[in-house]
Enzyme design. Structure first.
Site, PDB file in Angstrom:
ATOM      1  N   ARG A  81      -7.298  -2.829   6.341  1.00  0.00           N
ATOM      2  CA  ARG A  81      -6.117  -1.968   6.476  1.00  0.00           C
ATOM      3  C   ARG A  81      -5.472  -2.147   7.850  1.00  0.00           C
ATOM      4  NH1 ARG A  81      -2.882   0.567   3.016  1.00  0.00           N
ATOM      5  NH2 ARG A  81      -4.673   1.548   1.947  1.00  0.00           N
ATOM      6  N   ARG A 105      -4.851 -12.142   0.171  1.00  0.00           N
ATOM      7  CA  ARG A 105      -5.390 -11.331   1.270  1.00  0.00           C
ATOM      8  C   ARG A 105      -6.881 -11.056   1.133  1.00  0.00           C
ATOM      9  NH1 ARG A 105      -3.698  -5.133   0.028  1.00  0.00           N
ATOM     10  NH2 ARG A 105      -4.151  -5.139  -2.206  1.00  0.00           N
ATOM     11  N   HIS A 175       2.911  -8.486   5.178  1.00  0.00           N
ATOM     12  CA  HIS A 175       2.862  -7.014   5.115  1.00  0.00           C
ATOM     13  C   HIS A 175       2.502  -6.437   6.490  1.00  0.00           C
ATOM     14  CE1 HIS A 175       1.851  -3.015   3.836  1.00  0.00           C
ATOM     15  NE2 HIS A 175       1.676  -3.298   2.558  1.00  0.00           N
ATOM     16  N   ASP A 220       9.181   4.268   1.144  1.00  0.00           N
ATOM     17  CA  ASP A 220       8.844   2.965   0.574  1.00  0.00           C
ATOM     18  C   ASP A 220      10.144   2.365   0.050  1.00  0.00           C
ATOM     19  OD1 ASP A 220       7.619   0.732  -0.400  1.00  0.00           O
ATOM     20  OD2 ASP A 220       6.309   1.769  -1.808  1.00  0.00           O
ATOM     21  N   GLU A 274       8.011  -5.177   6.601  1.00  0.00           N
ATOM     22  CA  GLU A 274       7.442  -6.391   6.024  1.00  0.00           C
ATOM     23  C   GLU A 274       8.560  -7.341   5.632  1.00  0.00           C
ATOM     24  OE1 GLU A 274       5.191  -5.009   2.624  1.00  0.00           O
ATOM     25  OE2 GLU A 274       5.010  -3.039   3.567  1.00  0.00           O
TER      26      GLU A 274
END
Length: 300
Positions: A81, A105, A175, A220, A274
């Site tokens: 994270r 990832r 990201h 978002d 991002e």
């Protein structure tokens, strides 16, 4: 635990890139994950081989640009994270219910190149090739490469070669979690006039950005066809984000983060801006196609 081969280790030594376990740097239980530390007179970066995942970048004499959760877990197969996870070969949810943000990832990448450059920067190159786990999710041949150049700025150059036999949909995002003193006081510029898709709560409504963006609620947003450069201004200075990708995703979960085990109250100290090619800016790759994009981060 993923380890460096003898060939990997020789590359690291030749370039002045050191190797350590995440437990040595960040603590935690278990074996952790192998990490590369890239350091020169201009700057310092850390990344895990799993996911080719940047977790730290500090320009010489400057501050940490990337946010890493104080609750981050360095566990094989689980995305860390914070930092810069690589979301590919798809971004977000998958229509067939496959894991969100693809497999890049979570997979072990291999160090295939490392060199000190004449301008004082250092470049390391990592590669991901198909394996049983990737074929189960994306049954296509490919070569993913990420070249990371560390200096007073940080540059990531992504190259994706589609070596499969059919045309495939493709999207990706770098990201990036940026460290900020207080997310509600961070001014984000470089998006004025752009169309964004608000995805909070599954709304998926479209709007036009007006002026500077400041986050005061769960956010978002997927911005489409954006300019090359965005900035984040705080009391500490200005972070510069430049990329030749077309999309920008601005995300912070707000107090929803209290239900995210590895974020919690720490959501106040990051904002994700991002860059990538997602949603309307996603594309398809025909057999033999090569996708190449770059991202550069700096601070003033």
């Amino acid at each position: 635990m993923q380890t460096l081969s003898a060939f990997d280790s020789r590359l690291a030594d030749a370039a002045g890139v050191s190797v350590a376990s995440s437990t040595e740097i960040h603590g935690g239980e278990g074996a952790g994950l192998p990490m590369l530390i890239v350091e020169n007179a201009l700057g310092r970066a850390e990344l895990t081989l799993q996911g080719a995942h940047l977790t730290s970048f500090v320009p010489a004499g400057g501050r940490e640009l990337l946010w890493l959760s104080p609750k981050a877990a360095f566990v094989p197969g689980k995305a860390v994270r914070g930092g810069i996870p690589l979301c590919l070969p798809w971004f977000g949810g998958h229509p067939e219910g496959k894991p969100a943000h693809g497999f890049g990832r979570n997979q072990p990448w291999t160090l295939v190149g490392a060199e000190a450059l004449s301008d004082g920067t250092t470049r390391v190159t990592l590669e991901l090739l198909p394996n049983d786990a990737t074929r189960a999710l994306w049954p296509h041949d490919f070569v993913f490469r990420l070249a990371v150049t560390v200096g007073s700025a940080l540059t990531l150059a992504l190259r994706v070669e589609h070596r499969g036999e059919v045309t495939v949909p493709f999207s990706c995002a770098l990201h990036t979690y940026f460290a900020v003193p207080d997310v509600t006081l961070a001014d984000i510029d470089g998006l004025d006039g752009c169309t964004y898709i608000n995805t909070v709560g599954g709304a998926n409504t479209r709007h036009a950005q007006q002026g500077t963006l400041r986050l005061d609620a769960p956010t978002d947003r997927v911005y489409l066809d954006v300019p090359a450069v965005q900035t984040i201004r705080t009391a500490q200075g200005t972070t510069h984000i430049e990329s030749d990708t077309r999309s920008a995703v601005v995300w912070n979960p707000g107090d929803f983060a209290l239900n995210i085990a590895d974020v919690g109250e720490a959501y106040r100290h990051f904002v994700c801006v991002e860059r990538g090619d997602v949603f309307d800016d996603a594309l398809t790759l025909a057999p033999g196609d090569v996708y190449e994009k770059w991202l550069t981060l700096s601070f003033s």
